[in-house]
Design an enzyme around this catalytic site. Structure first.
Site, mmCIF file in Angstrom:
data_model
loop_
_atom_site.group_PDB
_atom_site.id
_atom_site.type_symbol
_atom_site.label_atom_id
_atom_site.label_comp_id
_atom_site.label_asym_id
_atom_site.label_seq_id
_atom_site.Cartn_x
_atom_site.Cartn_y
_atom_site.Cartn_z
ATOM 1 N N LYS A 79 0.856 -1.203 0.000
ATOM 2 C CA LYS A 79 0.000 0.000 0.000
ATOM 3 C C LYS A 79 0.885 1.243 0.000
ATOM 4 O O LYS A 79 1.913 1.272 0.695
ATOM 5 C CB LYS A 79 -0.905 -0.056 1.233
ATOM 6 C CG LYS A 79 -2.012 0.977 1.268
ATOM 7 C CD LYS A 79 -2.894 0.729 2.493
ATOM 8 C CE LYS A 79 -4.018 1.724 2.622
ATOM 9 N NZ LYS A 79 -4.887 1.463 3.805
ATOM 10 N N SER A 154 -9.614 1.347 2.811
ATOM 11 C CA SER A 154 -8.790 2.145 1.932
ATOM 12 C C SER A 154 -7.698 1.315 1.234
ATOM 13 O O SER A 154 -7.001 1.845 0.376
ATOM 14 C CB SER A 154 -8.107 3.256 2.736
ATOM 15 O OG SER A 154 -7.271 2.689 3.745
ATOM 16 N N SER A 178 -9.763 -1.146 7.168
ATOM 17 C CA SER A 178 -9.260 -0.953 5.803
ATOM 18 C C SER A 178 -8.461 -2.105 5.232
ATOM 19 O O SER A 178 -8.056 -2.045 4.065
ATOM 20 C CB SER A 178 -8.424 0.328 5.736
ATOM 21 O OG SER A 178 -9.256 1.443 5.871
#
Length: 485
Positions: A79, A154, A178
């Site tokens: 990420k 996310s 997330s």
């Protein structure tokens, strides 16, 4: 089966037996990315040059039979809110345009040391604020099961990449769900470890008391193997727990006979989609069939979790994001400015997206003089009540299970005009972040052709029990569906 469809543990066997090389595996994954990412947009940037060097180094270690471990030569995505030395890290925000860290996050460095091969930085909601990966400043990621739907957020880029075979595993961060929420919507396994078990050093902070890094993988065994690699005390993180390292694959096959499973009634009631509820109820029957004792449980203050979270998280975000002012990192306004304050103001107005601005304003207000006790202070008291709820529930049950999300993947744009509706997507996952306990999401079927996630929660540092429960369910349920891109 194609290489990119295999699990990490299966690929480890292929690599160590000499049937494939790390270069061949990397080539397969890069070709998969090339053929699908124009539709999916899971990656913000690829790191092919670095990946080729890492794969060659992995092959050399395999040939010499030195430094062999389960992650050696395995392609992964990370990420874009975790720092990687010499590689642009933007947090999917314009304000970090051009920022190239001088160091790697501890989790990334540990994976590099193990010889894992990073293929790219995954898209995300800006500063990890969102539940759909529609808040990225650069692109919107699609769900590989249905390109008109969101992958969750996310960590949507990470989950979509794993589900689509663009990476064998990925790292995500979980502040209010997330990792687990996008894992559920994309049909893969996602795990949030106990707060402090995995170092946050090098993670660009959203809400420091809630953030936690964890694995997104194709199987429970893979998640355990990744957790083995990234957990452990880190002196660079003052919140890192001083606990010994463990082998989380040990005991996976112990089964759930006699395990006391609680089902919190508050997480199975209003707001949960009928199709999701039906799949979780089928999962409950599977646990009973395996010999677990399943009873109703209660988390009476969980109805206040969302409100408490959206005071605590924005308050911490408003403080953490104050450092992005155009002086030390990334973007600075090119407009004429009158003074330093004007430069700060214009830089932040240009650099931050709408959702980030909304949360900074909410958090600044909650922390302001005269309102601190009424909002932030009250939210922290609610957090304590939620932690007490979990302690009481775990005095009677070994694990708790619930849906991971109230619905399956929703249409892109469906909730962008209604922030409250978007925030409700994390209603089942937020309580565990407030309590700091571990939880995992595993696929438990399809509802109208879209994946549904089952969440298994456990006591702090009791990752072995939730992994054991998840493994037993996974083995019995045998979810083999894959998206058709």
């Amino acid at each position: 089966m194609l290489l990119y469809e295999m699990t990490l543990s299966k690929l480890h066997d292929e690599l160590t037996s000499g049937r494939i090389s790390a270069m061949e595996l990397l080539d397969g994954v890069l070709k998969r990315i090339a053929s699908t990412d124009s539709k999916l947009k899971a990656y913000l940037r690829l790191t092919e040059e670095e990946a080729l060097k890492a794969a060659k180094a992995a092959d050399a270690r395999l040939l010499a039979k030195e430094g062999i471990n389960p992650l050696l030569g395995i392609p992964f995505a990370i990420k874009d809110n975790m720092c990687t030395e010499g590689i642009s890290t933007t947090c999917a925000s314009k304000i970090l345009d051009g920022y190239v860290p001088a160091y790697s996050a501890s989790v990334a460095q540990r994976l590099f040391n193990f010889g894992a091969v990073m293929v790219g930085k995954a898209n995300m909601d800006e500063f990890a604020m969102g539940s759909s990966t529609e808040n990225s400043a650069y692109q919107i990621t699609a769900n590989p099961w249905d390109l008109s739907r969101v992958p969750g957020g996310s960590s949507g880029g990470s989950a979509a990449a794993v589900a689509a075979g663009q990476a064998i595993f990925a790292l995500g961060s979980d502040t209010g769900g997330s990792i687990r929420q996008p894992a559920a919507l994309c049909g893969v396994v996602g795990m949030k470890p106990t707060y402090g078990l995995v170092s946050r050093y090098g993670l660009i902070a959203f809400a420091s008391s809630l953030d936690q890094i964890g694995p997104i993988a194709k199987s429970v065994t893979d998640a355990a193997l990744i957790l083995n690699a990234i957990c452990g005390h880190d002196p660079m993180d003052s919140t890192s727990l001083k606990v010994g390292t463990s082998d989380f694959t040990q005991g996976l096959e112990a089964g759930v006979k006699g395990l006391k499973v609680g089902v919190p009634k508050e997480l199975m009631g209003e707001g949960i989609d009928d199709g999701v509820k039906a799949k979780v109820e089928e999962a409950i029957k599977i646990f009973e069939g395996l010999g677990a004792s399943v009873k109703e449980a209660s988390l009476p203050h969980s109805e206040y979790a969302l409100s408490a979270y959206y005071l605590i998280a924005p308050a911490e975000a408003s403080s953490n994001l104050a450092r992005f002012d155009g002086v030390r990192y990334g973007h600075r306004t090119k407009e004429d400015v009158e003074d330093m304050v004007d430069m700060y103001s214009k830089t932040r107005a240009e650099g931050f997206g709408a959702e980030v601005k909304r949360r900074i304003m909410l958090g600044t207000y909650a922390l302001s003089a005269g309102y601190y006790d009424a909002y932030y202070g009250q939210a922290q008291k609610v957090r304590t009540l939620i932690m007490d709820d979990f302690k009481k529930a775990f005095s009677e049950h070994d694990v708790l299970i619930s849906p991971t999300t109230p619905t399956s993947a929703f249409k892109g744009g469906e909730k962008t005009k209604d922030p409250l509706s978007m925030y409700m997507s994390d209603i089942c996952t937020i309580p565990t972040n407030l309590a700091g306990i571990p939880a995992i999401s595993v696929p438990c079927g399809l509802s109208e052709g879209l994946p549904v996630g089952l969440q298994i929660m456990g006591k702090a540092l009791d990752e072995p029990t939730i992994l054991r429960a998840a493994y037993a369910f996974e083995k019995e349920f045998n979810f083999s569906e894959r998206p058709k891109l």
